[in-house]
Design an enzyme around this catalytic site. Structure first.
Site, PDB file in Angstrom:
ATOM      1  N   LYS A 185       8.571 105.081  51.226  1.00  0.00           N
ATOM      2  CA  LYS A 185       9.419 103.902  50.999  1.00  0.00           C
ATOM      3  C   LYS A 185       8.710 102.677  51.535  1.00  0.00           C
ATOM      4  O   LYS A 185       8.171 102.697  52.646  1.00  0.00           O
ATOM      5  CB  LYS A 185      10.740 104.108  51.759  1.00  0.00           C
ATOM      6  CG  LYS A 185      11.762 103.050  51.504  1.00  0.00           C
ATOM      7  CD  LYS A 185      12.683 103.454  50.373  1.00  0.00           C
ATOM      8  CE  LYS A 185      13.572 102.344  49.907  1.00  0.00           C
ATOM      9  NZ  LYS A 185      12.902 101.288  49.133  1.00  0.00           N
ATOM     10  N   LYS A 213       3.658 100.971  50.927  1.00  0.00           N
ATOM     11  CA  LYS A 213       3.688  99.533  50.610  1.00  0.00           C
ATOM     12  C   LYS A 213       2.897  99.294  49.343  1.00  0.00           C
ATOM     13  O   LYS A 213       1.957 100.046  49.040  1.00  0.00           O
ATOM     14  CB  LYS A 213       3.055  98.725  51.754  1.00  0.00           C
ATOM     15  CG  LYS A 213       3.513  97.299  51.800  1.00  0.00           C
ATOM     16  CD  LYS A 213       4.854  97.215  52.478  1.00  0.00           C
ATOM     17  CE  LYS A 213       5.394  95.823  52.581  1.00  0.00           C
ATOM     18  NZ  LYS A 213       6.635  95.823  53.369  1.00  0.00           N
ATOM     19  N   HIS A 238       3.320 111.305  54.407  1.00  0.00           N
ATOM     20  CA  HIS A 238       4.135 112.217  53.597  1.00  0.00           C
ATOM     21  C   HIS A 238       4.939 113.169  54.473  1.00  0.00           C
ATOM     22  O   HIS A 238       5.409 114.188  53.995  1.00  0.00           O
ATOM     23  CB  HIS A 238       3.233 113.026  52.656  1.00  0.00           C
ATOM     24  CG  HIS A 238       2.563 112.178  51.614  1.00  0.00           C
ATOM     25  ND1 HIS A 238       1.354 112.499  51.047  1.00  0.00           N
ATOM     26  CD2 HIS A 238       2.938 111.003  51.052  1.00  0.00           C
ATOM     27  CE1 HIS A 238       1.019 111.559  50.160  1.00  0.00           C
ATOM     28  NE2 HIS A 238       1.956 110.643  50.157  1.00  0.00           N
ATOM     29  N   HIS A 239       5.073 112.841  55.775  1.00  0.00           N
ATOM     30  CA  HIS A 239       5.802 113.777  56.645  1.00  0.00           C
ATOM     31  C   HIS A 239       7.275 113.844  56.255  1.00  0.00           C
ATOM     32  O   HIS A 239       7.970 114.808  56.562  1.00  0.00           O
ATOM     33  CB  HIS A 239       5.643 113.411  58.130  1.00  0.00           C
ATOM     34  CG  HIS A 239       6.476 112.258  58.578  1.00  0.00           C
ATOM     35  ND1 HIS A 239       6.200 110.956  58.216  1.00  0.00           N
ATOM     36  CD2 HIS A 239       7.586 112.187  59.348  1.00  0.00           C
ATOM     37  CE1 HIS A 239       7.111 110.157  58.739  1.00  0.00           C
ATOM     38  NE2 HIS A 239       7.959 110.877  59.441  1.00  0.00           N
ATOM     39  N   LYS A 282       8.553 102.271  61.398  1.00  0.00           N
ATOM     40  CA  LYS A 282       9.849 101.604  61.278  1.00  0.00           C
ATOM     41  C   LYS A 282      10.940 102.616  60.895  1.00  0.00           C
ATOM     42  O   LYS A 282      12.004 102.670  61.503  1.00  0.00           O
ATOM     43  CB  LYS A 282       9.713 100.568  60.168  1.00  0.00           C
ATOM     44  CG  LYS A 282      10.439  99.305  60.373  1.00  0.00           C
ATOM     45  CD  LYS A 282      10.167  98.368  59.207  1.00  0.00           C
ATOM     46  CE  LYS A 282       8.886  97.595  59.365  1.00  0.00           C
ATOM     47  NZ  LYS A 282       8.730  96.540  58.364  1.00  0.00           N
ATOM     48  N   SER A 315      18.215  99.670  52.357  1.00  0.00           N
ATOM     49  CA  SER A 315      17.594 100.284  51.174  1.00  0.00           C
ATOM     50  C   SER A 315      17.929 101.779  51.143  1.00  0.00           C
ATOM     51  O   SER A 315      18.157 102.357  50.083  1.00  0.00           O
ATOM     52  CB  SER A 315      16.074 100.132  51.218  1.00  0.00           C
ATOM     53  OG  SER A 315      15.700  98.907  50.647  1.00  0.00           O
ATOM     54  N   ASP A 370      15.700 105.869  62.180  1.00  0.00           N
ATOM     55  CA  ASP A 370      16.243 107.136  61.733  1.00  0.00           C
ATOM     56  C   ASP A 370      16.548 107.145  60.226  1.00  0.00           C
ATOM     57  O   ASP A 370      17.636 107.524  59.799  1.00  0.00           O
ATOM     58  CB  ASP A 370      17.531 107.433  62.536  1.00  0.00           C
ATOM     59  CG  ASP A 370      17.748 108.929  62.684  1.00  0.00           C
ATOM     60  OD1 ASP A 370      16.815 109.678  62.381  1.00  0.00           O
ATOM     61  OD2 ASP A 370      18.864 109.331  63.082  1.00  0.00           O
TER      62      ASP A 370
HETATM   63  P1  NAD Z   1       9.811  85.512  50.953  1.00  0.00           P
HETATM   64  O1  NAD Z   1       8.715  85.399  49.965  1.00  0.00           O
HETATM   65  O2  NAD Z   1      11.208  85.594  50.469  1.00  0.00           O
HETATM   66  O3  NAD Z   1       9.745  84.309  52.001  1.00  0.00           O
HETATM   67  C1  NAD Z   1       8.612  83.911  52.708  1.00  0.00           C
HETATM   68  C2  NAD Z   1       8.777  82.440  53.033  1.00  0.00           C
HETATM   69  O4  NAD Z   1       7.710  82.027  53.892  1.00  0.00           O
HETATM   70  C3  NAD Z   1       8.719  81.553  51.782  1.00  0.00           C
HETATM   71  O5  NAD Z   1       9.807  80.665  51.776  1.00  0.00           O
HETATM   72  C4  NAD Z   1       7.391  80.829  51.934  1.00  0.00           C
HETATM   73  O6  NAD Z   1       7.387  79.546  51.322  1.00  0.00           O
HETATM   74  C5  NAD Z   1       7.278  80.746  53.446  1.00  0.00           C
HETATM   75  N1  NAD Z   1       5.905  80.509  53.910  1.00  0.00           N
HETATM   76  C6  NAD Z   1       4.728  80.888  53.354  1.00  0.00           C
HETATM   77  N2  NAD Z   1       3.692  80.455  54.075  1.00  0.00           N
HETATM   78  C7  NAD Z   1       4.212  79.761  55.109  1.00  0.00           C
HETATM   79  C8  NAD Z   1       3.646  79.053  56.206  1.00  0.00           C
HETATM   80  N3  NAD Z   1       2.329  78.994  56.371  1.00  0.00           N
HETATM   81  N4  NAD Z   1       4.488  78.468  57.092  1.00  0.00           N
HETATM   82  C9  NAD Z   1       5.839  78.535  56.943  1.00  0.00           C
HETATM   83  N5  NAD Z   1       6.421  79.182  55.909  1.00  0.00           N
HETATM   84  C10 NAD Z   1       5.623  79.790  55.011  1.00  0.00           C
HETATM   85  O7  NAD Z   1       9.432  86.775  51.852  1.00  0.00           O
HETATM   86  P2  NAD Z   1      10.405  87.638  52.764  1.00  0.00           P
HETATM   87  O8  NAD Z   1      10.874  88.784  51.972  1.00  0.00           O
HETATM   88  O9  NAD Z   1      11.358  86.733  53.449  1.00  0.00           O
HETATM   89  O10 NAD Z   1       9.358  88.228  53.824  1.00  0.00           O
HETATM   90  C11 NAD Z   1       8.927  87.487  54.947  1.00  0.00           C
HETATM   91  C12 NAD Z   1       8.298  88.420  55.952  1.00  0.00           C
HETATM   92  O11 NAD Z   1       9.254  89.427  56.315  1.00  0.00           O
HETATM   93  C13 NAD Z   1       7.071  89.187  55.449  1.00  0.00           C
HETATM   94  O12 NAD Z   1       6.196  89.397  56.531  1.00  0.00           O
HETATM   95  C14 NAD Z   1       7.649  90.512  55.010  1.00  0.00           C
HETATM   96  O13 NAD Z   1       6.690  91.553  55.030  1.00  0.00           O
HETATM   97  C15 NAD Z   1       8.703  90.720  56.084  1.00  0.00           C
HETATM   98  N6  NAD Z   1       9.760  91.651  55.696  1.00  0.00           N
HETATM   99  C16 NAD Z   1      10.544  91.433  54.610  1.00  0.00           C
HETATM  100  C17 NAD Z   1      11.556  92.328  54.297  1.00  0.00           C
HETATM  101  C18 NAD Z   1      12.513  92.103  53.154  1.00  0.00           C
HETATM  102  O14 NAD Z   1      13.512  92.839  53.055  1.00  0.00           O
HETATM  103  N7  NAD Z   1      12.303  91.123  52.298  1.00  0.00           N
HETATM  104  C19 NAD Z   1      11.746  93.467  55.087  1.00  0.00           C
HETATM  105  C20 NAD Z   1      10.944  93.655  56.209  1.00  0.00           C
HETATM  106  C21 NAD Z   1       9.952  92.737  56.501  1.00  0.00           C
END
Ligand code: NAD
Length: 474
Positions: free
Chosen positions: A74, A110, A68-69, A98, A366, A103
């Protein structure tokens, strides 16, 4: 293995604490202050009933506010059968660091719902999403100035729209309601460029690294992205967009890995054709000209220059790390490398670009969406036409002075005022480039090789600074 070691169980959160503690060694900060920064400030664990068919199902869900700093908090919401409190706490903490690095003035948060959206009907996903949102509203865990969710693994624009609609129906007339969630469709107050922001941020971060001669020489690679062999795991929101941007920049996508298996072609895969094939057949396998790899994890071990894990956490671990051949690993997913594997990769000389920096493009845009929602005006609306008129007048003066006509095609390029997408992408590019150099300079100044540790040092310092300004740590 000693009995003590055999019984030792690690949590994802302890992996993060491990990285934090490594960085803390470079700071002379009182232990109590570090403990406060590390701890999750609020953890909300929920169980609620939802009627699915004729049966009542109890849904397990979480929202964690790590810090909460800065407010609001988000962070995304993930839908996965693997969701646990430990995982959501870790991802919330990652968000805090992150935001500090890029910034963005938010504390980390989460959310997660333990379910597999692939096995649940859209109607039931909507029902669960709306009930989850009302649970968050009840406990004051959502709101434009309190806590602002976004998409993550298993969620997207559709779920964000439902969250907004539920929030507005419970809080009618709240003028800033649109800012209660980001990652919405553009027609529902979203910002252009949010969908691809994380993947594009990953691309900008790796492109910046590849531009640095000294760093490329250290791993025996040429400068630039053209011709670099890239492997991407996960073709979801982040992986698909990252793959597209690497492909467009001239990198060769030699392998793509999904749940059902991976595909490989040393000459390169056309990403949009693979997506078309996936849409038509329901799988990436059997893509014309590519070789199938049945054990999808094996794709991580192929010879390549850049490996981008963009699916789940802990996919590079002590049992496969020694077979990794990539020279650069870009952590698009959160926590794809375990601490043990991370140490081995450092010894192997692999450059790991850490998640707390590399996938921050999503939260950056975002932030732009949140600002747009609070200002109630689209980016570029006020100044686009004005810039175009000014540019036209300027061109006219130049043409008169030089007694030369500028070609219509050239004129079009010079006259164009910035649209929302131009401004968002420029803000994202600037954020990722400057973030990269801040971490790199700090890494050099403290004389370490590990970019992750440097990123943590940077983030911790920034958070301490905020607390000090709040008068909390004298
Ligand atoms: P998503 O659900 O859109 O996509 C994930 C993909 O990974 C899917 O297509 C799924 O079928 C595939 N997958 C699942 N298990 C798998 C495996 N064992 N091997 C290969 N592929 C596999 O999710 P996303 O939003 O793209 O998020 C992916 C990662 O990025 C997560 O770790 C998430 O926390 C991180 N992330 C996402 C965002 C965002 O804006 N969406 C932001 C920061 C970090």
């Amino acid at each position: 293995m000693s009995k003590k070691n055999k019984n030792k169980t690690y949590s994802f959160f302890s992996f993060l604490e491990n990285n934090f503690d490594k960085a803390a060694q470079f700071l002379s900060i009182e232990k109590g202050i570090l403990e406060q920064i590390k701890a999750c400030n609020s953890v909300y664990s929920i169980h609620f009933p939802v009627k699915i068919g004729k049966k009542i199902k109890v849904i397990e869900a979480y929202r964690v506010q790590h810090s909460h700093h800065k407010l609001p908090c988000k962070g995304g919401i993930r839908y996965s059968i693997k969701v646990t409190q430990d995982e959501i706490m870790t991802l919330a903490a990652l968000m805090t660091y992150k935001c500090a690095i890029v910034d963005v003035p938010f504390g980390g948060a989460k959310g997660g719902i333990k379910m597999d959206p692939q096995t649940i009907s859209v109607e039931n996903i909507e029902k669960i999403t709306r009930r989850y949102t009302s649970e968050l509203i009840k406990k004051n865990f959502i709101g434009p100035g309190i806590d602002v969710p976004a998409p993550d693994y298993g969620t997207g624009e559709r779920e964000m729209s439902w969250i907004f609609d539920t929030f507005l129906s419970i809080r009618p007339g709240e003028v800033d309601a649109l800012a209660c969630v980001t990652g919405k469709p553009v027609s529902q107050g979203g910002v252009r460029g949010r969908k691809e922001a994380t993947g594009l941020g990953v691309f900008y971060g790796i492109r910046e690294l590849c531009r640095i001669k000294e760093d490329m020489l250290s791993i025996g690679l040429d400068v630039g992205l053209i011709g670099k062999k890239v492997i991407i795991q996960g073709l979801g929101n982040v992986g698909y967009h990252a793959a597209t941007f690497f492909h467009e920049a001239g990198a060769i996508i030699i392998a793509l890995a999904e749940r059902e298996g991976a595909i490989y072609n040393k000459k390169g895969l056309n990403v949009s054709n693979v997506i078309l094939h996936l849409k038509n057949t329901g799988s990436i396998l059997n893509f014309p000209g590519a070789k199938n790899i049945e054990n999808t994890e094996k794709a991580l071990e192929l010879e390549c220059d850049i490996l981008i894990p963009a699916a789940l956490e802990n996919v590079i671990h002590k049992n496969n790390v020694n077979r990794i051949k990539a020279k650069i690993i870009g952590e698009a997913a959160n926590g794809p490398i375990t601490p043990e594997a991370d140490e081995i990769l450092e010894k192997m000389g692999v450059i790991v670009v850490p998640d707390i920096y590399l996938n921050a493009g999503g939260v950056t845009v975002s932030y732009f969406e949140w600002l747009k929602n609070l200002s109630h005006v689209r980016y570029g609306r006020m100044e686009k036409r004005f810039s175009e008129n000014m540019n036209a007048e300027l061109l006219q003066v130049i043409e008169t002075i030089c007694k030369k006509k500028i070609l219509t095609e050239e004129k079009k390029i010079i006259l164009r005022g910035a649209r929302e997408i131009d401004l968002v992408r420029s803000g994202l590019e600037d954020t990722m480039i400057s973030g990269f150099h801040k971490i790199r300079e700090l890494k050099k100044s403290i004389g370490i090789k590990n970019m992750r540790t440097a990123a943590f040092v940077f983030a911790i310092n920034k958070i301490i600074d905020s607390y000090e300004r709040l008068g909390i740590f004298p």
